[in-house]
Design an enzyme around this catalytic site. Structure first.
Site, PDB file in Angstrom:
ATOM      1  N   LYS A 177       2.718  11.420  -3.394  1.00 30.45           N
ATOM      2  CA  LYS A 177       1.681  10.737  -4.178  1.00 30.45           C
ATOM      3  C   LYS A 177       0.765  11.738  -4.874  1.00 30.45           C
ATOM      4  CE  LYS A 177      -1.701   7.016  -3.497  1.00 30.45           C
ATOM      5  NZ  LYS A 177      -2.236   6.129  -2.445  1.00 30.45           N
ATOM      6  N   ASP A 231       0.874  -1.171   0.000  1.00 31.29           N
ATOM      7  CA  ASP A 231       0.000   0.000   0.000  1.00 31.29           C
ATOM      8  C   ASP A 231       0.911   1.221   0.000  1.00 31.29           C
ATOM      9  OD1 ASP A 231      -1.687   2.109   0.490  1.00 31.29           O
ATOM     10  OD2 ASP A 231      -2.441   1.367   2.415  1.00 31.29           O
ATOM     11  N   ASP A 289     -13.281   5.110   1.174  1.00 30.34           N
ATOM     12  CA  ASP A 289     -11.851   5.159   1.464  1.00 30.34           C
ATOM     13  C   ASP A 289     -11.355   6.606   1.443  1.00 30.34           C
ATOM     14  OD1 ASP A 289      -9.103   4.981   1.535  1.00 30.34           O
ATOM     15  OD2 ASP A 289      -8.914   3.545  -0.097  1.00 30.34           O
ATOM     16  N   GLU A 291      -7.333   0.589  -4.394  1.00 33.66           N
ATOM     17  CA  GLU A 291      -7.303   0.495  -2.928  1.00 33.66           C
ATOM     18  C   GLU A 291      -8.615   0.003  -2.317  1.00 33.66           C
ATOM     19  OE1 GLU A 291      -5.740   4.360  -2.106  1.00 33.66           O
ATOM     20  OE2 GLU A 291      -3.780   3.779  -2.873  1.00 33.66           O
TER      21      GLU A 291
END
Lengths: 198, 603
Positions: free
Chosen positions: B77, B15, B198, B176
């Site tokens: 990211k 992850d 999420d 994810e």
């Protein structure tokens, strides 16, 4: 062109069981999905990618009655030109004319046209339901014309006729669908239409 | 579960988060997280470049964020697969600088060297790879990496590039929320309809899935790749900076260290507020003290606009999934930001059911990635993910209008075929502009790439028939192939990505990183040999005072002194073989001495 019916292993037809379709799709996915071929040589992995994308494309097309009908029409050599949907079906001429007037008023800021538009939206949505029912019975009609076995006198023109009717209803449906969307957009203009991730 | 663990070679699940990253693997007992050397399961996605060029990742880098902020990168990211225009606003909040000439690919300038976001991410990945290798005592070179479901093609490609640069073969990119559902489904539920909400550090995803006897079919997904806990931090940070402006009469925003200290204080207060009704933002800095109490009530009011931004995508997702809210059996909460009570109540209101919070929201994605890794290795064969592409794929047609080829929420792999022809007599190439997004005009969508079909037979306009096949693979990444239908010849397609690295650039970075890794490895070996040398030199030093030393023949003593001298000469070279050889010579020269010393203690 890939024959989606063959991919899913079912005979060509317009009305089909969604449960059966899903079961076939899941079973074939377990077999063909690229996940199952990660440890295999490149050529096999490439083949799995091609086959599973064909499977997904097939399922996506056939599970939706409208897409399914459009697909079968193309498969049977019908030209489902998008242009036709721009021609007003003659029986709707008057209604469409009035609707366009009301839409113009509404866009011009005249909110007195709202009740009329809401009524029109209801009418046209009702028509959509009707066309869906029409399609249903045409689907059955077409499938019946296909299922004659060779010993009986089979009239190929019968299934062609059914398909031609399907095409007409589809075009009419598309036209009405566009009207409904147009009314919806005008009634509740959404300035924040979904914006894709930048 | 049917698990076969006889196959060798570990495939790990990673992850790669905005704030934290984790690595996991699956064994007979199920998926589990591999901790780092410090025992922490979470590796902060922070990278710091030391003045000597050394790279520091994780918790120590997070500390360096306070002391050398302009050499330290976090939340990289958010920059993956993006152009400068996309992120210029938030770049202002980061302490690090963007290098000049960052038009095509963003480059960060850290301590005089330039790094692209995939290179920074690769450093985090390399740390996770190292953690896994230390854990297994064996090399790890294959991984499943998770990405936000709403990541576009460029962002996915950038993540895959990062993996390659880190020396990992990325077997699959998994969304994810889908990964989370896999971990959840393993644990809790085999059948039904599940929504996964999420909200992480930088991205938001919502996915709705149908679970059916081990098949995890994503019905629809939606999200915002620019929405997360970072936005809450920035909001609180702005408030605190304004406070300081009036209380201290200082604009701290230009002080990188001050900002990072304040940012940490803000995050601590935010995290506390999930459990207590009131928390303080506290800062001790340069002899001054700042304290600001924030109540849950105020906090909720402040973050309501951010939480509300998640609800639109949820509604759209429900609609696209073709299910009613009442048909959704469970809502699974993923990502650290779902600990916030307001987030939980907003989700509960929308889905009209209490969300699932018993899974650790920080770990569930990595655990799911490990399950997917086990699926790919064949050790788990009764589960299958059927994921979708989050954004429609289209091509530019006349007048800048998009013609959609593959619609959003199509199950992947998915393909579409389109025929192209030439517009001018003798034309030998056709340029196809591919975009991603839902809007009707090209300019409102994300430019993905331009594909140049080359080597078309020079014929009359409109005669050529080039069949172009667009294929989105199971990673959600597009490839394009073309065939001249008249000649049956495979057509060359040259790809010019609108954002991101070319293949050549990635290759070069891999090369550099290998060289770097070799350098790192060599450095480590030299350091290890010096430690050995230190130990033996210290032992000789002590032995010289021992009676046994004086009992040796003179030439024996001379041999020892000669060996020690030679070791000292090579001690500071970079040649670990040479140092090792000289250590061995000292060893040999002192065998008798050591034996005599041993005898001495025995008698």
């Amino acid at each position: 062109m890939t024959d989606y019916y063959a991919v899913l292993g079912i005979p060509r037809g317009l009305s089909l069981s969604l449960d059966d379709l899903q079961q076939r799709y899941y079973a074939l996915s377990r077999e063909l999905h690229p996940d199952r071929f990660m440890q295999k040589p490149e050529a096999e992995r490439q083949r799995a990618l091609d086959m599973s994308s064909a499977l997904n494309d097939a399922y996506r097309t056939l599970k939706d009655p409208i897409k399914r009908a459009q697909y079968l029409l193309t498969l049977e050599g019908f030209d489902i030109g998008e242009q036709r949907t721009k021609d007003v079906p003659p029986e709707l001429l008057e209604e469409v004319f009035e609707l366009n007037m009301a839409l113009e008023e509404m866009r011009g800021g005249d909110h007195s046209a709202r009740p009329q538009l809401e009524q029109a939206e209801k009418n046209f949505t009702g028509m959509l339901v009707e066309t869906d029912q029409q399609l249903q019975s045409l689907f059955v009609q077409f499938d019946a014309s296909q299922s004659f076995d060779a010993s009986q006198s089979f009239d190929a023109s019968q299934s062609k006729d059914a398909l031609a009717q399907v095409r007409n209803v589809l075009n009419r449906r598309k036209y009405i669908q566009n009207l409904v969307s147009e009314v919806e957009r005008t009634l509740s203009p959404n300035p924040q239409a979904p914006i894709p991730a930048l | 579960m049917d698990i076969d663990f006889t196959s060798t070679g570990h495939i790990v699940g990673i992850d790669l988060g905005t704030t934290n990253s984790l690595v996991a693997f699956m064994d007979l007992t199920g998926p589990r997280i591999i901790p780092g050397a410090d025992g922490d399961k979470l590796v902060p996605s922070v990278v710091s470049i030391l003045p000597d060029g050394g790279i520091v990742v994780g918790n120590p880098a997070r500390e360096l964020l306070l002391t050398q902020p302009e050499r330290t990168v976090y939340s990289v990211k958010r920059l993956m697969g993006r152009g400068l225009e996309d992120v210029k606003d938030e770049l202002k909040l980061f302490p690090f600088h963007v290098a000049a000439g960052s038009e095509a690919v963003i480059q960060l300038e850290l301590g005089g060297r330039k790094y692209t976001p995939p290179e920074i991410s690769a450093m985090v990945l390399r740390q996770l790879k190292q953690n896994a290798e230390d854990y297994f005592g064996a090399p790890v070179d294959k991984a499943v990496i998770t990405v936000p479901a709403y990541f576009n093609d460029a962002q996915r490609q950038a993540t895959k590039d990062a993996g390659r640069i880190a020396g990992l073969e990325v077997l699959r990119l998994v969304n994810e929320p889908t990964a989370a559902s896999l971990a959840y489904g393993l644990d809790k539920r085999e059948n039904g309809t599940v929504a996964v909400y999420d909200l992480g550090g930088g991205t938001f995803d919502i996915s709705i899935l149908k679970l059916h006897d081990g098949i995890f079919e994503v019905l629809a997904t939606n999200g915002d790749t620019h929405l997360g806990g970072d936005d809450i931090d920035n909001l609180l940070l702005r408030i605190a900076l304004e406070d300081l402006q009036s209380e201290w009469g200082e604009d701290l925003s230009q002080d990188n260290e001050g900002v990072q200290r304040l940012r940490r204080a803000v995050i601590q207060a935010k995290e506390k507020l999930s459990f207590v009704p009131s928390a303080a933002i506290e800062l001790e800095y340069r002899g001054k003290h700042y304290q600001r109490e924030i109540t849950r009530e105020l906090f909720d009011k402040l973050i309501t606009p951010i939480v509300d931004r998640t609800l639109g995508p949820c509604r759209d997702c429900i609609k696209d999934a073709g299910v009613g809210v009442d048909q959704i059996d469970e809502v699974v909460m993923v990502g650290g930001s779902t600990r916030i009570p307001l987030v939980r109540s907003a989700v509960e209101n929308l889905f009209r059911s209490k969300p699932h919070t018993e899974l650790n929201p920080d770990e569930v994605v990595a655990l799911g990635a490990a399950v997917q890794a086990a699926i790919l290795s064949g050790t788990v064969d009764n589960k299958l993910l059927l994921d979708v592409t989050p954004l429609s794929l289209g091509i530019e047609t006349m007048g800048g209008v998009v013609s959609k080829l593959i619609h959003r929420n199509s199950t992947i792999p998915a393909s579409a075929t389109e025929n192209f022809t030439t517009g001018v007599d003798g034309q030998t190439n056709v340029l196809i502009h591919v975009v991603q997004g839902e809007r009707e005009l090209v300019k409102d969508n994300r430019s993905l790439a331009r594909f140049d079909l080359k080597g078309i037979d020079p014929v009359q306009a409109g005669i050529a028939r080039i069949e172009v096949r667009f294929l989105i693979d199971a990673n959600g990444i597009l490839s394009v192939t073309a065939r001249d239908q008249r000649t049956g010849k495979e057509q060359t397609v040259e790809v010019k990505p609108s954002y991101g690295l070319t293949d050549e650039q990635v290759e070069q970075m891999i090369q550099e990183s290998f060289e770097k890794a070799e350098q790192d490895f060599a450095d480590r070996q030299v350091r290890e040999q010096r430690v050995e040398a230190d130990a033996i030199l210290l032992a000789v030093e002590k032995a010289r005072k021992h009676a046994a030393y004086f009992e040796l023949a003179e030439d024996e003593r001379a041999a020892i002194e000669q060996a020690v001298h030679e070791l000292l000469v090579v001690y500071n070279t970079d040649d670990h073989h040479l140092i090792a050889a000289k250590i061995e010579e000292v060893n040999q020269a002192t065998i008798k001495l050591a034996e005599n010393m041993l005898k001495g203690t025995q008698t």
